[in-house]
Design a protein around this motif. Structure first.
Motif, PDB file in Angstrom:
ATOM      1  N   LEU A 285      -2.315  -5.008   4.675  1.00  0.00           N
ATOM      2  CA  LEU A 285      -3.450  -4.333   5.294  1.00  0.00           C
ATOM      3  C   LEU A 285      -4.021  -3.252   4.379  1.00  0.00           C
ATOM      4  CD1 LEU A 285      -2.151  -4.013   8.971  1.00  0.00           C
ATOM      5  CD2 LEU A 285      -3.841  -5.637   8.067  1.00  0.00           C
ATOM      6  N   VAL A 286      -3.154  -2.541   3.692  1.00  0.00           N
ATOM      7  CA  VAL A 286      -3.626  -1.541   2.727  1.00  0.00           C
ATOM      8  C   VAL A 286      -4.321  -2.217   1.552  1.00  0.00           C
ATOM      9  CG1 VAL A 286      -2.935   0.367   1.210  1.00  0.00           C
ATOM     10  CG2 VAL A 286      -1.791   0.050   3.415  1.00  0.00           C
ATOM     11  N   HIS A 287      -3.850  -3.406   1.202  1.00  0.00           N
ATOM     12  CA  HIS A 287      -4.455  -4.149   0.099  1.00  0.00           C
ATOM     13  C   HIS A 287      -5.932  -4.439   0.340  1.00  0.00           C
ATOM     14  CE1 HIS A 287      -0.292  -5.956  -1.199  1.00  0.00           C
ATOM     15  NE2 HIS A 287      -0.375  -4.645  -1.350  1.00  0.00           N
ATOM     16  N   GLU A 288      -6.354  -4.410   1.614  1.00  0.00           N
ATOM     17  CA  GLU A 288      -7.747  -4.713   1.942  1.00  0.00           C
ATOM     18  C   GLU A 288      -8.681  -3.523   1.740  1.00  0.00           C
ATOM     19  OE1 GLU A 288      -8.121  -6.458   5.809  1.00  0.00           O
ATOM     20  OE2 GLU A 288      -6.456  -7.853   5.510  1.00  0.00           O
ATOM     21  N   THR A 289      -8.126  -2.349   1.484  1.00  0.00           N
ATOM     22  CA  THR A 289      -8.966  -1.164   1.329  1.00  0.00           C
ATOM     23  C   THR A 289      -9.585  -1.097  -0.055  1.00  0.00           C
ATOM     24  OG1 THR A 289      -7.153   0.249   0.544  1.00  0.00           O
ATOM     25  CG2 THR A 289      -7.478   0.095   2.942  1.00  0.00           C
ATOM     26  N   THR A 290     -10.709  -0.404  -0.124  1.00  0.00           N
ATOM     27  CA  THR A 290     -11.354  -0.175  -1.416  1.00  0.00           C
ATOM     28  C   THR A 290     -10.433   0.587  -2.359  1.00  0.00           C
ATOM     29  OG1 THR A 290     -13.550  -0.153  -0.384  1.00  0.00           O
ATOM     30  CG2 THR A 290     -13.338   0.903  -2.544  1.00  0.00           C
ATOM     31  N   ALA A 291      -9.701   1.536  -1.797  1.00  0.00           N
ATOM     32  CA  ALA A 291      -8.812   2.354  -2.629  1.00  0.00           C
ATOM     33  C   ALA A 291      -7.793   1.495  -3.365  1.00  0.00           C
ATOM     34  CB  ALA A 291      -8.108   3.398  -1.763  1.00  0.00           C
ATOM     35  N   TRP A 292      -7.190   0.546  -2.661  1.00  0.00           N
ATOM     36  CA  TRP A 292      -6.182  -0.306  -3.297  1.00  0.00           C
ATOM     37  C   TRP A 292      -6.845  -1.248  -4.303  1.00  0.00           C
ATOM     38  CZ3 TRP A 292      -0.861  -0.219  -2.840  1.00  0.00           C
ATOM     39  CH2 TRP A 292      -0.185  -1.248  -3.499  1.00  0.00           C
TER      40      TRP A 292
ATOM     41  N   ASN B 154     -10.571   2.403   5.656  1.00  0.00           N
ATOM     42  CA  ASN B 154     -11.055   1.843   4.392  1.00  0.00           C
ATOM     43  C   ASN B 154     -11.536   2.924   3.416  1.00  0.00           C
ATOM     44  OD1 ASN B 154     -11.736  -0.108   2.484  1.00  0.00           O
ATOM     45  ND2 ASN B 154     -13.802  -0.410   3.330  1.00  0.00           N
ATOM     46  N   PRO B 155     -10.642   3.824   3.028  1.00  0.00           N
ATOM     47  CA  PRO B 155     -11.057   4.905   2.128  1.00  0.00           C
ATOM     48  C   PRO B 155     -11.353   4.398   0.721  1.00  0.00           C
ATOM     49  CG  PRO B 155      -8.682   4.887   2.374  1.00  0.00           C
ATOM     50  CD  PRO B 155      -9.207   3.867   3.350  1.00  0.00           C
ATOM     51  N   ASP B 156     -12.246   5.111   0.051  1.00  0.00           N
ATOM     52  CA  ASP B 156     -12.490   4.826  -1.363  1.00  0.00           C
ATOM     53  C   ASP B 156     -11.317   5.303  -2.213  1.00  0.00           C
ATOM     54  OD1 ASP B 156     -15.160   3.800  -0.996  1.00  0.00           O
ATOM     55  OD2 ASP B 156     -15.795   5.876  -0.636  1.00  0.00           O
ATOM     56  N   TRP B 157     -10.633   6.357  -1.729  1.00  0.00           N
ATOM     57  CA  TRP B 157      -9.493   6.924  -2.440  1.00  0.00           C
ATOM     58  C   TRP B 157      -8.370   7.207  -1.456  1.00  0.00           C
ATOM     59  CZ3 TRP B 157      -9.520   7.954  -7.755  1.00  0.00           C
ATOM     60  CH2 TRP B 157     -10.755   7.817  -8.387  1.00  0.00           C
ATOM     61  N   LEU B 158      -7.157   6.962  -1.883  1.00  0.00           N
ATOM     62  CA  LEU B 158      -5.974   7.385  -1.138  1.00  0.00           C
ATOM     63  C   LEU B 158      -5.268   8.462  -1.947  1.00  0.00           C
ATOM     64  CD1 LEU B 158      -4.500   4.030   0.238  1.00  0.00           C
ATOM     65  CD2 LEU B 158      -5.130   6.023   1.618  1.00  0.00           C
ATOM     66  N   VAL B 159      -5.140   9.639  -1.358  1.00  0.00           N
ATOM     67  CA  VAL B 159      -4.431  10.750  -1.988  1.00  0.00           C
ATOM     68  C   VAL B 159      -3.101  10.875  -1.258  1.00  0.00           C
ATOM     69  CG1 VAL B 159      -4.498  13.195  -2.567  1.00  0.00           C
ATOM     70  CG2 VAL B 159      -6.626  11.860  -2.513  1.00  0.00           C
ATOM     71  N   VAL B 160      -1.994  10.712  -1.987  1.00  0.00           N
ATOM     72  CA  VAL B 160      -0.708  10.456  -1.353  1.00  0.00           C
ATOM     73  C   VAL B 160       0.341  11.498  -1.739  1.00  0.00           C
ATOM     74  CG1 VAL B 160       1.063   8.701  -0.933  1.00  0.00           C
ATOM     75  CG2 VAL B 160      -1.288   7.996  -1.485  1.00  0.00           C
ATOM     76  N   VAL B 161       1.100  11.922  -0.734  1.00  0.00           N
ATOM     77  CA  VAL B 161       2.217  12.849  -0.926  1.00  0.00           C
ATOM     78  C   VAL B 161       3.479  12.161  -0.421  1.00  0.00           C
ATOM     79  CG1 VAL B 161       3.132  15.140  -0.435  1.00  0.00           C
ATOM     80  CG2 VAL B 161       0.650  14.779  -0.472  1.00  0.00           C
ATOM     81  N   ASP B 162       4.495  12.081  -1.252  1.00  0.00           N
ATOM     82  CA  ASP B 162       5.753  11.414  -0.918  1.00  0.00           C
ATOM     83  C   ASP B 162       6.760  12.463  -0.453  1.00  0.00           C
ATOM     84  OD1 ASP B 162       8.193  10.053  -0.865  1.00  0.00           O
ATOM     85  OD2 ASP B 162       7.668   8.791  -2.577  1.00  0.00           O
ATOM     86  N   ARG B 163       6.912  12.603   0.878  1.00  0.00           N
ATOM     87  CA  ARG B 163       7.802  13.634   1.406  1.00  0.00           C
ATOM     88  C   ARG B 163       9.251  13.395   1.007  1.00  0.00           C
ATOM     89  NH1 ARG B 163      11.511  14.601   5.133  1.00  0.00           N
ATOM     90  NH2 ARG B 163      11.626  16.695   6.069  1.00  0.00           N
ATOM     91  N   ALA B 164       9.700  12.148   1.074  1.00  0.00           N
ATOM     92  CA  ALA B 164      11.095  11.852   0.746  1.00  0.00           C
ATOM     93  C   ALA B 164      11.425  12.301  -0.674  1.00  0.00           C
ATOM     94  CB  ALA B 164      11.372  10.359   0.925  1.00  0.00           C
TER      95      ALA B 164
END
Length: 294
Positions: free
Chosen positions: A251-258, A223-233
């Motif tokens: 499930l990701v929709h339930e996080t604070t970040a989302w 449940n992160p406050d922020w998601l920092v994302v790198v798209d390898r593809a």
């Protein structure tokens, strides 16, 4: 009998025109100022190009539009992983620069010409990036240009740290189509935590540079406050689900970040391919500042 003055002159003429000791990933190395340089590392190429250094040989894929000007000026000498040794030798370089993916080729390339390993680390990425910039500036006589770039990097670091401070915790994810890996302190992307001060939302384990394979349940529980994302593809120019498509999950929709729209999609090639190049890292820091400070 040779006079002292003549002996001194002969000694001067016999000495190299330039010799400087610089720091590399394998320790200090003394080199003469090179003129014909072959580069097998995109982070190194990023910094050298920013300093106005034009290599005579580069890898087959350069990943960034700002390298387009090199296509007609530099010969192709293999890939990031596999040098074309004949092509390298034919160029008669007086320096070969490797790092990261090409570091395993150190011994083989050293048989052709002086070779330096300029690999940049994870937790120490910003420090390594600055050290490599300084080393190149010294080696190529570009000290003033290197100092100016270093000042810009330092400002970008300070701005990013200020933007992050007090904004909560975060989780760094690498997506690869439908797969995900998490990266915490000590990993290749750990500098976001250690250099910039973003608290880690959850402890992670990892081996090598691949991070910890995680599930949507892992992200939900963290449940992160922020998601920092790198798209390898996207970074390696492969087709497949984008990072946002992958994370668009109940499930990701339930996080604070989302819920708070705290998703930071960093430039994938700058993070995954050219991590530590001065132009790439400065740009990434600007993205982070904009995202957290907005």
């Amino acid at each position: 009998m040779i006079s002292r003055a003549l002996l001194a002159l002969l000694t001067l003429l016999a000495s190299p025109a330039f010799a400087e000791t610089i720091e590399t990933a394998r320790g200090p190395v003394e080199l003469e100022r090179p003129e014909r340089v072959v580069v097998f590392d995109i982070a190194a190429l990023d910094t050298l190009d920013a300093l106005g250094i034009a290599p005579v040989g580069v890898t087959d894929t350069l990943y960034f539009p700002h390298f387009d000007h090199l296509k007609d000026k530099a010969e192709t000498v293999g890939t990031l992983f596999e040098p074309n040794f004949e092509a390298v030798a034919a160029l008669e370089p007086d320096l070969i620069v490797i790092g990261g993916r090409s570091a395993t080729q150190f011994d083989a390339l050293s048989a052709i010409a002086p070779t330096i390993d300029m690999t940049i680390g994870g937790d120490s990425l910003i420090g390594d990036a600055r050290a490599r910039l300084t080393a190149y500036g010294t080696l190529f006589g570009k000290d003033d240009a290197a100092a100016e770039l270093a000042e810009g990097l330092d400002r970008a670091v300070a701005d990013a740290k200020a933007a992050i401070e007090g904004k909560g915790n975060g989780l760094v994810l690498l997506t690869n189509g439908p797969k995900m890996s998490a990266f915490g302190p000590g990993s290749r992307f750990g500098w976001i935590h250690t250099d910039l001060g973003l608290p880690a939302a959850v402890a992670t384990t990892y081996e090598g540079s691949h991070g910890e394979a995680v599930s949507f349940e892992f992200v939900q529980k963290a449940n992160p406050d922020w998601l920092v994302v790198v798209d390898r593809a996207a970074a390696v120019q492969q087709e497949g689900d984008s990072a946002r498509q992958t994370l668009d999950n109940p499930l990701v929709h339930e996080t604070t970040a989302w819920k708070e729209d705290h998703l930071v999609f960093l430039d994938p090639s700058s993070m995954y391919i050219a991590g530590g190049g001065v132009r790439s890292i400065t740009g990434l820091l600007g993205q982070i500042t904009d995202a957290f400070g907005g």
